[in-house]
Design a protein around this motif. Structure first.
Motif, PDB file in Angstrom:
ATOM      1  N   ILE A  26      46.566  57.587  28.329  1.00 50.07           N
ATOM      2  CA  ILE A  26      47.365  57.754  27.111  1.00 50.07           C
ATOM      3  C   ILE A  26      47.482  56.422  26.384  1.00 50.07           C
ATOM      4  O   ILE A  26      47.318  56.352  25.152  1.00 50.07           O
ATOM      5  CB  ILE A  26      48.758  58.308  27.462  1.00 50.07           C
ATOM      6  CG1 ILE A  26      48.647  59.748  27.977  1.00 50.07           C
ATOM      7  CG2 ILE A  26      49.690  58.251  26.250  1.00 50.07           C
ATOM      8  CD1 ILE A  26      49.920  60.262  28.642  1.00 50.07           C
ATOM      9  N   ALA A  27      47.763  55.353  27.127  1.00 50.30           N
ATOM     10  CA  ALA A  27      47.946  54.031  26.518  1.00 50.30           C
ATOM     11  C   ALA A  27      46.685  53.571  25.805  1.00 50.30           C
ATOM     12  O   ALA A  27      46.749  53.015  24.694  1.00 50.30           O
ATOM     13  CB  ALA A  27      48.347  53.016  27.592  1.00 50.30           C
ATOM     14  N   VAL A  28      45.526  53.792  26.411  1.00 48.49           N
ATOM     15  CA  VAL A  28      44.259  53.378  25.795  1.00 48.49           C
ATOM     16  C   VAL A  28      44.037  54.127  24.483  1.00 48.49           C
ATOM     17  O   VAL A  28      43.691  53.530  23.446  1.00 48.49           O
ATOM     18  CB  VAL A  28      43.085  53.608  26.763  1.00 48.49           C
ATOM     19  CG1 VAL A  28      41.741  53.441  26.044  1.00 48.49           C
ATOM     20  CG2 VAL A  28      43.169  52.643  27.943  1.00 48.49           C
ATOM     21  N   LEU A  29      44.224  55.439  24.502  1.00 48.05           N
ATOM     22  CA  LEU A  29      43.997  56.239  23.294  1.00 48.05           C
ATOM     23  C   LEU A  29      45.007  55.909  22.196  1.00 48.05           C
ATOM     24  O   LEU A  29      44.644  55.812  21.016  1.00 48.05           O
ATOM     25  CB  LEU A  29      44.059  57.732  23.637  1.00 48.05           C
ATOM     26  CG  LEU A  29      42.912  58.274  24.493  1.00 48.05           C
ATOM     27  CD1 LEU A  29      43.153  59.740  24.833  1.00 48.05           C
ATOM     28  CD2 LEU A  29      41.575  58.115  23.775  1.00 48.05           C
ATOM     29  N   VAL A  30      46.270  55.735  22.569  1.00 47.32           N
ATOM     30  CA  VAL A  30      47.299  55.398  21.573  1.00 47.32           C
ATOM     31  C   VAL A  30      47.010  54.030  20.962  1.00 47.32           C
ATOM     32  O   VAL A  30      47.120  53.839  19.743  1.00 47.32           O
ATOM     33  CB  VAL A  30      48.700  55.430  22.206  1.00 47.32           C
ATOM     34  CG1 VAL A  30      49.744  54.851  21.247  1.00 47.32           C
ATOM     35  CG2 VAL A  30      49.084  56.853  22.585  1.00 47.32           C
ATOM     36  N   THR A  31      46.620  53.073  21.790  1.00 40.42           N
ATOM     37  CA  THR A  31      46.300  51.735  21.280  1.00 40.42           C
ATOM     38  C   THR A  31      45.126  51.797  20.312  1.00 40.42           C
ATOM     39  O   THR A  31      45.162  51.175  19.233  1.00 40.42           O
ATOM     40  CB  THR A  31      45.969  50.783  22.450  1.00 40.42           C
ATOM     41  OG1 THR A  31      47.112  50.708  23.309  1.00 40.42           O
ATOM     42  CG2 THR A  31      45.642  49.389  21.942  1.00 40.42           C
ATOM     43  N   LEU A  32      44.088  52.541  20.673  1.00 42.60           N
ATOM     44  CA  LEU A  32      42.919  52.693  19.799  1.00 42.60           C
ATOM     45  C   LEU A  32      43.311  53.299  18.462  1.00 42.60           C
ATOM     46  O   LEU A  32      42.984  52.755  17.395  1.00 42.60           O
ATOM     47  CB  LEU A  32      41.875  53.573  20.494  1.00 42.60           C
ATOM     48  CG  LEU A  32      40.671  53.992  19.648  1.00 42.60           C
ATOM     49  CD1 LEU A  32      39.813  52.777  19.288  1.00 42.60           C
ATOM     50  CD2 LEU A  32      39.828  55.037  20.381  1.00 42.60           C
ATOM     51  N   ALA A  33      44.011  54.426  18.499  1.00 48.46           N
ATOM     52  CA  ALA A  33      44.394  55.105  17.265  1.00 48.46           C
ATOM     53  C   ALA A  33      45.312  54.252  16.409  1.00 48.46           C
ATOM     54  O   ALA A  33      45.167  54.198  15.177  1.00 48.46           O
ATOM     55  CB  ALA A  33      45.065  56.441  17.598  1.00 48.46           C
ATOM     56  N   SER A  34      46.253  53.562  17.041  1.00 45.90           N
ATOM     57  CA  SER A  34      47.226  52.764  16.284  1.00 45.90           C
ATOM     58  C   SER A  34      46.581  51.537  15.649  1.00 45.90           C
ATOM     59  O   SER A  34      46.870  51.204  14.494  1.00 45.90           O
ATOM     60  CB  SER A  34      48.378  52.348  17.204  1.00 45.90           C
ATOM     61  OG  SER A  34      49.065  53.480  17.688  1.00 45.90           O
ATOM     62  N   ARG A  56      51.763  53.800   9.202  1.00 40.91           N
ATOM     63  CA  ARG A  56      51.513  52.480   9.797  1.00 40.91           C
ATOM     64  C   ARG A  56      52.768  51.936  10.485  1.00 40.91           C
ATOM     65  O   ARG A  56      52.660  51.227  11.490  1.00 40.91           O
ATOM     66  CB  ARG A  56      50.997  51.531   8.720  1.00 40.91           C
ATOM     67  CG  ARG A  56      49.549  51.854   8.349  1.00 40.91           C
ATOM     68  CD  ARG A  56      48.960  50.961   7.313  1.00 40.91           C
ATOM     69  NE  ARG A  56      47.527  51.217   7.198  1.00 40.91           N
ATOM     70  CZ  ARG A  56      46.780  50.897   6.148  1.00 40.91           C
ATOM     71  NH1 ARG A  56      47.341  50.269   5.108  1.00 40.91           N
ATOM     72  NH2 ARG A  56      45.489  51.175   6.129  1.00 40.91           N
ATOM     73  N   GLY A  57      53.938  52.270   9.974  1.00 43.77           N
ATOM     74  CA  GLY A  57      55.153  51.922  10.695  1.00 43.77           C
ATOM     75  C   GLY A  57      55.196  52.623  12.043  1.00 43.77           C
ATOM     76  O   GLY A  57      55.588  52.027  13.061  1.00 43.77           O
ATOM     77  N   GLN A  58      54.779  53.891  12.058  1.00 44.46           N
ATOM     78  CA  GLN A  58      54.698  54.628  13.323  1.00 44.46           C
ATOM     79  C   GLN A  58      53.679  53.989  14.255  1.00 44.46           C
ATOM     80  O   GLN A  58      53.897  53.900  15.472  1.00 44.46           O
ATOM     81  CB  GLN A  58      54.303  56.080  13.042  1.00 44.46           C
ATOM     82  CG  GLN A  58      54.374  56.990  14.256  1.00 44.46           C
ATOM     83  CD  GLN A  58      55.786  57.450  14.533  1.00 44.46           C
ATOM     84  OE1 GLN A  58      56.408  58.134  13.726  1.00 44.46           O
ATOM     85  NE2 GLN A  58      56.300  57.090  15.692  1.00 44.46           N
ATOM     86  N   ASP A  59      52.548  53.527  13.705  1.00 44.36           N
ATOM     87  CA  ASP A  59      51.533  52.851  14.528  1.00 44.36           C
ATOM     88  C   ASP A  59      52.107  51.614  15.213  1.00 44.36           C
ATOM     89  O   ASP A  59      51.831  51.347  16.388  1.00 44.36           O
ATOM     90  CB  ASP A  59      50.330  52.450  13.671  1.00 44.36           C
ATOM     91  CG  ASP A  59      49.487  53.641  13.233  1.00 44.36           C
ATOM     92  OD1 ASP A  59      49.429  54.633  13.985  1.00 44.36           O
ATOM     93  OD2 ASP A  59      48.882  53.574  12.145  1.00 44.36           O
ATOM     94  N   LEU A  60      52.899  50.849  14.485  1.00 40.70           N
ATOM     95  CA  LEU A  60      53.528  49.670  15.084  1.00 40.70           C
ATOM     96  C   LEU A  60      54.483  50.087  16.207  1.00 40.70           C
ATOM     97  O   LEU A  60      54.509  49.474  17.281  1.00 40.70           O
ATOM     98  CB  LEU A  60      54.282  48.873  14.015  1.00 40.70           C
ATOM     99  CG  LEU A  60      53.408  48.144  12.990  1.00 40.70           C
ATOM    100  CD1 LEU A  60      54.269  47.612  11.835  1.00 40.70           C
ATOM    101  CD2 LEU A  60      52.654  46.990  13.648  1.00 40.70           C
ATOM    102  N   GLY A  61      55.263  51.124  15.953  1.00 44.23           N
ATOM    103  CA  GLY A  61      56.149  51.630  16.990  1.00 44.23           C
ATOM    104  C   GLY A  61      55.387  52.134  18.205  1.00 44.23           C
ATOM    105  O   GLY A  61      55.828  51.978  19.348  1.00 44.23           O
ATOM    106  N   ASN A  62      54.213  52.730  17.955  1.00 41.43           N
ATOM    107  CA  ASN A  62      53.397  53.240  19.062  1.00 41.43           C
ATOM    108  C   ASN A  62      52.929  52.117  19.985  1.00 41.43           C
ATOM    109  O   ASN A  62      52.819  52.304  21.203  1.00 41.43           O
ATOM    110  CB  ASN A  62      52.179  53.984  18.519  1.00 41.43           C
ATOM    111  CG  ASN A  62      52.557  55.257  17.785  1.00 41.43           C
ATOM    112  OD1 ASN A  62      53.679  55.751  17.895  1.00 41.43           O
ATOM    113  ND2 ASN A  62      51.623  55.785  17.025  1.00 41.43           N
ATOM    114  N   LEU A  63      52.611  50.964  19.414  1.00 41.82           N
ATOM    115  CA  LEU A  63      52.166  49.838  20.237  1.00 41.82           C
ATOM    116  C   LEU A  63      53.299  49.339  21.135  1.00 41.82           C
ATOM    117  O   LEU A  63      53.070  48.943  22.284  1.00 41.82           O
ATOM    118  CB  LEU A  63      51.637  48.714  19.348  1.00 41.82           C
ATOM    119  CG  LEU A  63      50.360  49.043  18.564  1.00 41.82           C
ATOM    120  CD1 LEU A  63      49.977  47.893  17.642  1.00 41.82           C
ATOM    121  CD2 LEU A  63      49.199  49.375  19.505  1.00 41.82           C
TER     122      LEU A  63
END
Length: 284
Positions: A26-34, A56-63
């Motif tokens: 999950i972490a690898v895929l979330v990092t890639l997408a974000s 993009r704010g959500q992407d930052l939160g995802n990281l």
């Protein structure tokens, strides 16, 4: 503990390696997408400017969530009850986030990545579902009451915020301004929050006040969810303010207060978890 390990802890013991591997995937895929969402122009090329900034704010939160997920998974496998609750709360956050990505971002090259993350998160949570009584290992007194009322207050506050926009829009028959700015048919955040998340937070808070074990177990994950989701909203609002739209300054302050209060409640609650930690997980 009066009944030994909780069912969730027992599942983690039996399936520890599998859950850590799933968390890593999950972490690898979330990092890639974000990272692609933040650094490339094509993931959100069909979206309005407002929705791009929110995404993009959500992407930052995802990281930030990726870090929390990995720390939680590793420490959970080593026997930390608090880390287990951090892990569950982070998965709740990612489940929410990728429902929104899957349904509210135009179809593109990352669509199957979004769906894969959503499926992995969902089935990882299913794999960790408890099936019997949990131990009495939860805080009493001020920490419990504070955490419960933070959840109740947060749920009620955001419900009133969304309804203050949606009720006049419903009466007039016109889409609410925030939905128009995002260029959406329906805002999935309104749907998920009003149907599931906010009633759920209020219910968990009430159950915790009553000493219900399900409510007590879910209190910390719900607070973790609140912190992570609020952090992604703050990131999005900062990006919007930086673009020249200062209308989000007041909501930015409000959400910052919610995040700070939720974090304080989560830390106070976690520090008062009682009972010995579960035994180290034996690799499978």
């Amino acid at each position: 503990m009066d009944t030994g390990q909780s069912s969730l802890q027992a599942v983690v013991h039996r399936r520890g390696t599998a859950l850590v591997v799933a968390s890593l995937g999950i972490a690898v895929l979330v990092t890639l997408a974000s990272l692609l969402g933040l650094l490339a122009s094509w993931p959100y090329k069909e979206e309005t400017g407002n929705w791009v900034l929110q995404a993009r704010g959500q992407d930052l939160g995802n990281l930030v969530a990726v870090v929390a997920l990995l720390v939680g998974a590793v420490r959970m496998r080593a026997g930390s009850l608090g880390a287990m609750q951090l892990w569950v709360g982070t998965l709740f956050y990612l489940l929410y986030a990728y429902i929104v990505y899957s349904f509210a971002v135009h179809f593109g090259r990352l669509f199957l990545v979004y769906v894969a993350i959503l499926g992995l998160v969902f089935y990882t949570l299913i794999a960790a579902l408890p099936t019997r009584e949990r131990p009495a290992a939860y805080p009493r007194g001020t920490a419990r009451v504070f955490a419960a009322w933070v959840l109740i207050g947060t749920g009620a506050l955001f419900a009133l915020l969304w309804l203050s926009e949606l009720i006049p829009a419903t009466v007039s028959g016109q889409a609410p301004p925030s939905q128009q700015a995002a260029g959406l048919i329906v805002n999935p955040i309104h749907v998920i929050d009003l149907s599931v998340v906010l009633p759920g937070m209020i219910t968990i808070g009430i159950l915790a006040l009553r000493g219900n074990r399900t409510g007590l177990f879910l209190t910390a994950p719900a607070l973790v969810f609140s912190v992570l989701m609020g952090s992604s909203i703050i990131a999005a609002m900062i990006l919007i303010v930086m673009s020249g739209d200062t209308s989000g300054l007041v909501p930015l302050v409000m959400v910052s207060v919610v995040v700070g209060t939720s974090l304080a409640a989560a830390l106070a609650y976690a520090r008062r978890l009682t009972g010995p930690p579960p035994s180290p997980i034996t690799p499978q």
